[in-house]
Design an enzyme around this catalytic site. Structure first.
Site, PDB file in Angstrom:
ATOM      1  N   CYS A  41       0.813  -1.217   0.000  1.00 45.01           N
ATOM      2  CA  CYS A  41       0.000   0.000   0.000  1.00 45.01           C
ATOM      3  C   CYS A  41       0.848   1.270   0.000  1.00 45.01           C
ATOM      4  O   CYS A  41       0.313   2.376  -0.027  1.00 45.01           O
ATOM      5  CB  CYS A  41      -0.945  -0.011   1.207  1.00 45.01           C
ATOM      6  SG  CYS A  41      -1.960  -1.499   1.280  1.00 45.01           S
TER       7      CYS A  41
ATOM      8  N   LYS B 107      -7.975  -0.025  10.663  1.00 48.48           N
ATOM      9  CA  LYS B 107      -7.938  -1.129   9.716  1.00 48.48           C
ATOM     10  C   LYS B 107      -6.957  -2.174  10.213  1.00 48.48           C
ATOM     11  O   LYS B 107      -5.770  -1.899  10.388  1.00 48.48           O
ATOM     12  CB  LYS B 107      -7.525  -0.618   8.338  1.00 48.48           C
ATOM     13  CG  LYS B 107      -7.463  -1.708   7.287  1.00 48.48           C
ATOM     14  CD  LYS B 107      -7.182  -1.130   5.918  1.00 48.48           C
ATOM     15  CE  LYS B 107      -7.041  -2.239   4.889  1.00 48.48           C
ATOM     16  NZ  LYS B 107      -6.690  -1.716   3.568  1.00 48.48           N
TER      17      LYS B 107
ATOM     18  N   LYS C 243     -12.587  -1.699  10.114  1.00 47.42           N
ATOM     19  CA  LYS C 243     -12.518  -2.765   9.109  1.00 47.42           C
ATOM     20  C   LYS C 243     -11.601  -3.866   9.579  1.00 47.42           C
ATOM     21  O   LYS C 243     -10.483  -3.543   9.999  1.00 47.42           O
ATOM     22  CB  LYS C 243     -11.988  -2.152   7.819  1.00 47.42           C
ATOM     23  CG  LYS C 243     -11.768  -3.128   6.699  1.00 47.42           C
ATOM     24  CD  LYS C 243     -11.123  -2.444   5.538  1.00 47.42           C
ATOM     25  CE  LYS C 243     -10.813  -3.502   4.506  1.00 47.42           C
ATOM     26  NZ  LYS C 243      -9.915  -3.058   3.503  1.00 47.42           N
TER      27      LYS C 243
HETATM   28  C1  PBG Z   1      -6.696  -1.822  -0.142  1.00 48.56           C
HETATM   29  C2  PBG Z   1      -7.919  -2.442   0.406  1.00 48.56           C
HETATM   30  C3  PBG Z   1      -8.122  -3.760   0.860  1.00 48.56           C
HETATM   31  C4  PBG Z   1      -9.476  -3.867   1.149  1.00 48.56           C
HETATM   32  C5  PBG Z   1     -10.051  -2.623   0.903  1.00 48.56           C
HETATM   33  N1  PBG Z   1      -9.059  -1.751   0.466  1.00 48.56           N
HETATM   34  C6  PBG Z   1      -7.215  -4.906   0.935  1.00 48.56           C
HETATM   35  C7  PBG Z   1      -6.036  -4.920   1.798  1.00 48.56           C
HETATM   36  O1  PBG Z   1      -5.811  -4.078   2.654  1.00 48.56           O
HETATM   37  O2  PBG Z   1      -5.262  -5.849   1.559  1.00 48.56           O
HETATM   38  C8  PBG Z   1     -10.149  -5.110   1.625  1.00 48.56           C
HETATM   39  C9  PBG Z   1     -11.611  -5.196   1.365  1.00 48.56           C
HETATM   40  C10 PBG Z   1     -12.209  -6.529   1.521  1.00 48.56           C
HETATM   41  O3  PBG Z   1     -11.593  -7.532   1.927  1.00 48.56           O
HETATM   42  O4  PBG Z   1     -13.395  -6.618   1.198  1.00 48.56           O
HETATM   43  N2  PBG Z   1      -5.743  -1.452   0.761  1.00 48.56           N
END
Ligand code: PBG
Length: 328
Positions: free
Chosen positions: A130, A195, A248
């Site tokens: 990221c 997150k 999340k």
């Molecule tokens: C990107 C991102 C992710 C998700 C949303 N934005 C994946 C991650 O962090 O690897 C996951 C969403 C989902 O699992 O539905 N950074």
């Protein structure tokens, strides 16, 4: 009052009574539908681990957007799968990139629908991380400027709100300043504030082709064991100018949603992520659980925990149930 003076079952006796005392009522207004945009025309690649979801070219994204809008869902969130990746994730802030084009087209065809964009680099970097990789580390500060560029490019394309999901420190402040600088002071930021580094993102990474090529995301996403740290992350983002705080994933983190709801007066969102969706779909396909009932129960519990908004792959299915009058 104790039994037998008080009998909790009295108010559960009829459907009418149950409706009268129901505390949490879902509506399509609660949902934000995530969609995956890919280049081409007429493309609709099924995502194996997320039945009912697809990598779609923009013409089909517009159809999905229209369907959501007609069901009463107020917003979608667009993720992009770019045609090429590179170390600096340049396709993420290309003004003719996949997300930018998708946003433009959806705003053009379904203007009443709010279009949110995920601001991150992991679909766009060749490392799948990221942020920018320097000396095998994910470099925080050099990533900030690129994230700000992504957010501004989305706003220029017409996005109604940007949602940074990268988990770099300081990105909300940086993005706020960059948006303001370009006169996008009216564009809100939904921060993926809390997150976690979660195994529940598995199916999404297949869908978005964004799995890290080396290592994992533990140096920037949060340890599932921590909750005080969640408060700290949320507080920082409030101070930096976030308009909405997101937690999340949702289901293993209902306690965190509750705590963030208590802690702040900003709206709280929860992301009911891909793995949570996949498990329900798989269980239902096996005939082991009633998929519709489990879906409604999960969404109700996320709202009950304190989320005003739920990003969910169930948005369309759940809105259809609600529109039929099935509350749960
Ligand atoms: C990107 C991102 C992710 C998700 C949303 N934005 C994946 C991650 O962090 O690897 C996951 C969403 C989902 O699992 O539905 N950074």
């Amino acid at each position: 009052m104790l039994f037998p003076d008080y009998r909790a079952r009295r108010m559960r006796e009829s459907d009418a009574f149950r409706r009268m005392i129901r505390e949490t009522i879902l509506t399509p207004d609660d949902f934000i539908l995530p969609l995956f945009a890919i280049s081409g025309k007429g493309v609709k690649n099924p995502i194996e681990s997320m039945p009912g979801h697809y990598q779609q070219s923009i013409d089909n994204i517009v159809k999905s957007a229209k369907e959501a809008f007609d069901l009463g869902i107020p917003a979608i969130m667009i993720f992009g799968i770019p045609p090429k990746k590179d170390p600096l994730g340049t396709q993420a802030y290309n003004k003719d990139g996949i997300v930018q084009k998708a946003v433009k087209e959806v705003k053009n065809k379904v203007p009443g629908l709010a279009v949110l964009t995920d601001v991150c680099l992991c679909q766009y970097t060749d490392s799948g991380h990221c942020g920018i990789v320097e000396k095998n580390r994910i470099d925080n500060d050099s990533t900030l400027d690129l994230l700000a560029r992504v957010a501004v490019s989305h706003a220029k394309a017409g996005a109604d709100m940007v949602a940074p999901s990268d988990m770099m420190d300081g990105r909300i402040g940086e993005i706020r300043a960059a948006l303001d600088e370009e006169s996008f002071d009216n564009i809100p930021i939904m921060s993926y504030a809390v997150k976690y580094c979660s195994a529940f993102y598995g199916p999404f990474r297949q869908a978005a082709e964004s799995a890290p090529k080396f290592g994992d995301r533990r140096s920037y996403q949060m340890d599932p064991a921590n909750s005080k740290e969640a408060i700290r992350e949320a507080t920082l983002d409030v101070q930096e100018g976030a308009d909405i705080l997101m937690v999340k994933p949702a289901l293993s983190y209902l306690d965190i949603i509750f705590q963030i709801r208590e802690e702040t007066d900003l709206p709280v969102a929860a992301y009911n992520v891909s793995g949570e969706y996949a498990l329900v779909k798989a269980g239902a396909q096996m005939g082991w659980v009633d998929g519709t009932k489990v879906m409604m129960e999960m969404l109700t519990s996320i709202k009950r925990a304190g989320a005003e908004m739920i990003l969910t792959y169930f948005a369309v299915d759940a809105a259809k149930e609600l529109n039929k009058g099935n509350l749960r």
